[in-house]
Each structure stands twice: as structure tokens, then as C-alpha cells.
Write a protein that holds these residues in place. Sequence first.
Motif, short mmCIF file in Angstrom:
data_model
loop_
_atom_site.label_atom_id
_atom_site.label_comp_id
_atom_site.label_asym_id
_atom_site.label_seq_id
_atom_site.Cartn_x
_atom_site.Cartn_y
_atom_site.Cartn_z
N UNK A 117 0.83 -1.21 0.00
CA UNK A 117 0.00 0.00 0.00
C UNK A 117 0.86 1.26 0.00
N UNK A 118 1.98 1.22 0.67
CA UNK A 118 2.81 2.44 0.77
C UNK A 118 3.40 2.85 -0.56
N UNK A 140 -1.25 9.88 5.33
CA UNK A 140 -2.00 9.06 6.28
C UNK A 140 -1.19 8.75 7.53
N UNK A 141 0.11 8.60 7.38
CA UNK A 141 0.95 8.38 8.56
C UNK A 141 0.96 9.62 9.44
N UNK A 142 1.00 10.80 8.83
CA UNK A 142 1.03 12.03 9.62
C UNK A 142 -0.30 12.28 10.34
N UNK A 143 -1.40 11.76 9.79
CA UNK A 143 -2.70 11.91 10.45
C UNK A 143 -2.84 11.02 11.68
N UNK A 144 -2.03 9.97 11.76
CA UNK A 144 -2.03 9.02 12.87
C UNK A 144 -3.43 8.46 13.18
N UNK A 145 -4.14 8.10 12.12
CA UNK A 145 -5.47 7.49 12.26
C UNK A 145 -5.39 5.98 12.15
#
Length: 168
Positions: A117-118, A140-145
Motif C-alpha cells: 500500500x505504501x 495518512x501516517x502524519x494523520x495518525x489514524x
Amino acid sequence: MTVYDNVAFGDVNRMHEKETVSDCIDRAHASDIVSRLRFQENTQLGYWFDDGVSLSGGQWQRLALARAYMKVDADIFIFDEPTSAIDPVAEAEVYNSLLCYTLNKSVVFITHRYALARTAETIILLDEGKIAEQGSHDALMSEQGRYYNVFKQQAKNFAETLPATVTT
């Protein structure tokens, strides 16, 4: 069907192009599998046939990729868990092959493996059939969801299965 037919059916208009079929088998990293079969590309698939053979899940996946590679004119590819039955070393080879082959094409990967996916330009995380998150891996990593949490869990699970040091 034989190995050859199974791959060639990816584009019935080009079934007679033996070199193309062989190239697709090579590109899918399936040549080593085919070369070990008694009749190579002419081997009948299916243990219920005389001289037929049964393949492992990973071997079938490689033939399926070779069949997809027959569609050189396709603009869009959809792969659903293309490496789920392939070992981790071969998985990296298959990813590289897929990414090179589908360059400048639209590709949809359906996967639970976040390492694949990355590599995507856009990731869409579904939850019960609805978009829960969408964006690049970094975004998406920075959103930490949810994506972040699952990615970190997969990375942790992988790291925990390896020894801290390797001795020879």
C-alpha cells in the motif's frame, strides 16, 4: 489447460505468440517454476488429468500475473491480493515486476499488506464498505489514524518475529 494456455488466455488475440507468452512467464518470475515441470509450458494443470500437476497457491498467483501481463494494451489493472500466497523474498520481486510493468497505467491493488500500500499514489482505506481514510502513505501516517495504527502494528508484528541479532 496447459501452463501455456493458462497464460495465453490473458489475451486470446495473441495466444499464438509463443515468445510473448514466454516473456510474460519470465516477467512474472514463474520461469523457474515452469522449467521444473515435466513438460514445461506444455504441462497439463490439474492433478486429476493424466500427467497433470497441482500447483501451490503462490505458483498459481505467478501464472495469474503472467496472464495479466499478456494484456499489454490494458490501461487499467486490478489486482486483488496479488502476493497473498507468495513468500516474502519472492513477494519483493513480484512487487518490482508489477510496478515496472504497470508504469504509466492505472492500477488498483486490493491488499491487507501495507508494505504494498505504501507504494501507491493514493491509498483508500475502507471500513465496512465506506471510505474511512484517503491519501498518500506519508499523509495518512502524519494523520495518525487507522491506517497509521495498522501500519505500525504490521511493522511491529514483523519486527517481533525476527531475532535481535543474527549469528552465523
